[in-house]
Design an enzyme around this catalytic site. Structure first.
Site, PDB file in Angstrom:
ATOM      1  N   LYS A 108      14.542  10.858  -3.730  1.00  0.00           N
ATOM      2  CA  LYS A 108      13.306  10.150  -4.126  1.00  0.00           C
ATOM      3  C   LYS A 108      13.415  10.406  -5.564  1.00  0.00           C
ATOM      4  O   LYS A 108      14.075  11.242  -6.092  1.00  0.00           O
ATOM      5  CB  LYS A 108      12.009  10.771  -3.501  1.00  0.00           C
ATOM      6  CG  LYS A 108      10.820   9.762  -3.697  1.00  0.00           C
ATOM      7  CD  LYS A 108      10.844   8.490  -2.612  1.00  0.00           C
ATOM      8  CE  LYS A 108       9.902   7.376  -2.618  1.00  0.00           C
ATOM      9  NZ  LYS A 108       9.991   6.715  -1.229  1.00  0.00           N
ATOM     10  N   GLY A 220      -4.527  -0.235   0.594  1.00  0.00           N
ATOM     11  CA  GLY A 220      -3.561  -0.395  -0.345  1.00  0.00           C
ATOM     12  C   GLY A 220      -3.193  -1.831  -0.105  1.00  0.00           C
ATOM     13  O   GLY A 220      -2.879  -2.372   1.055  1.00  0.00           O
ATOM     14  N   TYR A 221      -2.945  -2.703  -1.098  1.00  0.00           N
ATOM     15  CA  TYR A 221      -2.663  -3.876  -1.004  1.00  0.00           C
ATOM     16  C   TYR A 221      -1.390  -4.434  -1.733  1.00  0.00           C
ATOM     17  O   TYR A 221      -1.449  -5.304  -2.924  1.00  0.00           O
ATOM     18  CB  TYR A 221      -3.730  -4.888  -1.325  1.00  0.00           C
ATOM     19  CG  TYR A 221      -3.884  -6.155  -0.663  1.00  0.00           C
ATOM     20  CD1 TYR A 221      -4.080  -6.111   0.946  1.00  0.00           C
ATOM     21  CD2 TYR A 221      -3.753  -7.565  -1.461  1.00  0.00           C
ATOM     22  CE1 TYR A 221      -4.036  -7.200   1.404  1.00  0.00           C
ATOM     23  CE2 TYR A 221      -3.936  -8.627  -0.778  1.00  0.00           C
ATOM     24  CZ  TYR A 221      -3.983  -8.659   0.795  1.00  0.00           C
ATOM     25  OH  TYR A 221      -4.100  -9.784   1.515  1.00  0.00           O
ATOM     26  N   GLY A 222      -0.229  -3.500  -1.919  1.00  0.00           N
ATOM     27  CA  GLY A 222       0.969  -3.714  -2.513  1.00  0.00           C
ATOM     28  C   GLY A 222       1.954  -4.473  -1.660  1.00  0.00           C
ATOM     29  O   GLY A 222       1.671  -4.960  -0.678  1.00  0.00           O
ATOM     30  N   ASN A 223       3.207  -3.914  -1.711  1.00  0.00           N
ATOM     31  CA  ASN A 223       4.366  -4.391  -0.965  1.00  0.00           C
ATOM     32  C   ASN A 223       3.821  -4.219   0.661  1.00  0.00           C
ATOM     33  O   ASN A 223       3.843  -5.042   1.474  1.00  0.00           O
ATOM     34  CB  ASN A 223       5.503  -3.952  -1.380  1.00  0.00           C
ATOM     35  CG  ASN A 223       6.674  -4.509  -0.439  1.00  0.00           C
ATOM     36  OD1 ASN A 223       6.677  -3.902   0.706  1.00  0.00           O
ATOM     37  ND2 ASN A 223       7.727  -4.932  -0.969  1.00  0.00           N
ATOM     38  N   ALA A 224       3.726  -3.082   0.930  1.00  0.00           N
ATOM     39  CA  ALA A 224       3.276  -2.790   2.235  1.00  0.00           C
ATOM     40  C   ALA A 224       2.015  -3.220   2.928  1.00  0.00           C
ATOM     41  O   ALA A 224       2.281  -3.997   3.926  1.00  0.00           O
ATOM     42  CB  ALA A 224       3.686  -0.949   2.386  1.00  0.00           C
ATOM     43  N   GLY A 225       1.099  -2.983   2.056  1.00  0.00           N
ATOM     44  CA  GLY A 225      -0.349  -3.385   2.588  1.00  0.00           C
ATOM     45  C   GLY A 225      -0.328  -5.072   2.790  1.00  0.00           C
ATOM     46  O   GLY A 225      -0.897  -5.435   3.691  1.00  0.00           O
TER      47      GLY A 225
END
Ligand code: NAD
Length: 418
Positions: A108, A220-225
């Site tokens: 990472k 969370g409202y990015g790529n995943a959310g």
């Protein structure tokens, strides 16, 4: 919760490993070896700002374990990044690649910065500066980065270009999550959410129910959310009642329409103040009365302070490390079925691996081929974790650790490293 009050994620990761090692009666030298990263880089990145001034940034790359293959893991740009967060995320990548049985290790990276304060050209120079600093120690057969929080396909494209300038040949397999035009894979952008929804669907089946008609809250409202909202409310007919981002959340008992909420976020920069919905806090979202809770932002949000107020029957961890070990025990005692991060969000690394395979063979798959292969990997991994957890009367996280730790420990032992 203030950043300073968040639990140390690396201490969390080590505690989780210790639990699995005790059940497996792992050889003490193997256990000691697996508790620490094999290699880590701390780099200093000078950045020329648009106004001519200089700023100095701190970056990290941790190659946690490479016994099963090259290190693999994203790069996070975040102001609260610490070396312990990167170590924890690299450890979880090691267990993740093992639980879905792909021939990769765990790594990472991160840069301590607030990308929202940088202009596009400053962001480009910082991305190039980071990869120049670690470029001698990454590569398709060594360590393969990817996007994570606040890093994008555009940032991957700059990093790939900078790396190829350094090595003076094309090397698309050095980084995944690239734009399609530069050798990215079909299905990569939605793969984390897609994999999570596959696991969730299998879990619902196992629990004798189905996703259709269930209610959900997503933090969370990015790529995943965001992709989780789209897939859950579209293909699975799940009613998403609440979503949130770093500025706060929104709630509607009728359900939130994906297209309208994502357009509102794109226009205003946040999901907050969405017409017809109530504003709520990120803390309130976690304890809403919904069937499925999906943490898809940062680590350490479900803790001993709020775990007993969680009302969801299933927690599907798209974020890495959202639940502390104390909270895990509380949720297990309450009968909450937790789909642990390194199983639930493994769809991203599975399709990243598919991207590496396509880059190596210079032959690209259709979206259907990617989807079918992802489906097979995720369902096999879920079945194995569920079976292991039942067999040992432990929660799914410990079940997943038992599988992964055995696989990684065996490779370390065969290599004679411990
Ligand atoms: P992203 O940068 O695309 O989105 C992050 C989202 O989290 C944003 O909506 C942001 O507003 C929100 N956020 C930030 N701080 C918050 C806070 N304090 N409270 C609530 N929301 C907050 O990142 P992403 O790629 O969607 O990653 C989200 C999580 O999923 C991370 O834990 C990441 O490690 C994990 N993950 C991502 C991938 C991937 O392929 N992108 C794969 C596996 C795991």
């Amino acid at each position: 919760m203030l950043e300073s009050q968040r639990p140390n994620p690396f201490a969390m990761a080590q505690e989780q490993l210790d639990q699995a090692a005790a059940i497996l009666q792992l050889d003490p030298s193997l256990h000691t070896f697996l508790r620490e990263p094999m290699r880590e880089m701390h780099v200093t990145i000078p950045l020329r700002m648009d106004d001519g001034s200089m700023r100095i940034y701190r970056g990290y790359r941790v190659q946690y374990n490479t016994a099963r293959g090259p290190a693999k893991g994203g790069i996070r740009f975040h102001s609260a990044e610490t070396v312990d967060t990167v170590r924890a995320l690299a450890a979880w990548m090691t267990w993740k690649t093992a639980v879905v049985d792909i021939p990769l290790g765990g790594g990472k990276g991160g840069v301590v910065c607030n990308p929202k304060e940088l202009s596009p050209s400053e962001l480009e120079r910082l991305s190039r500066g980071y990869i120049r600093a670690i470029g001698g120690f990454v590569g398709p057969e060594i360590d393969v980065p990817a996007p994570d929080v606040y890093t994008t396909p555009q940032i991957m494209a700059w990093m790939l270009d900078e790396y190829e300038n350094m090595v003076r040949h094309h090397a698309p397999g050095v980084i995944t999550g690239k734009p399609l035009i530069m050798g990215g894979s079909q299905g990569r952008f939605e793969s984390t959410a897609r994999g999570g929804i596959i696991v969730l669907r299998e879990a619902a089946k196992q629990l004798g129910t189905a996703l259709c008609g269930k209610t959900m809250a997503i933090q969370g409202y990015g790529n995943a959310g965001q992709h989780a909202h789209r897939i859950a409310s579209g293909e699975c007919e799940t009613r998403v009642l609440a979503v949130s981002d770093s500025k706060g959340g929104i709630y509607s008992a009728r359900g939130l329409d994906y297209a309208a909420v994502s357009a509102h976020k794109a226009a205003t920069g946040s999901v907050r103040d969405f017409p017809g919905a109530d504003n709520i806090t990120n803390e309130e979202l976690l304890t809403l009365d919904v069937d499925v809770l999906v943490p898809a932002a940062l680590e350490g949000v479900i803790t001993k302070a709020n775990a007993d107020q969680v009302k969801a029957k299933i927690v599907a961890e798209l974020a890495n490390g959202p639940t502390t070990p104390e909270a895990d025990a509380i949720l297990f005692d309450k009968g909450v079925y937790v789909l642990p991060d390194f199983l639930c969000n493994a769809g991203g690394v599975v399709v990243s691996y598919f991207e590496m395979v396509q880059n190596a063979s210079a032959y690209y798959w259709t979206p259907e081929e990617v989807g079918q292969r992802l489906e097979a990997k995720m369902t096999t991994a879920y079945d194995a974790v569920h079976e292991m957890a039942q067999r040992h009367h432990v929660n799914n996280r410990v079940g997943a650790y038992l599988i992964s730790v055995q696989r990684v420990a065996e490779a370390v032992r065969m290599r004679g490293w411990a």
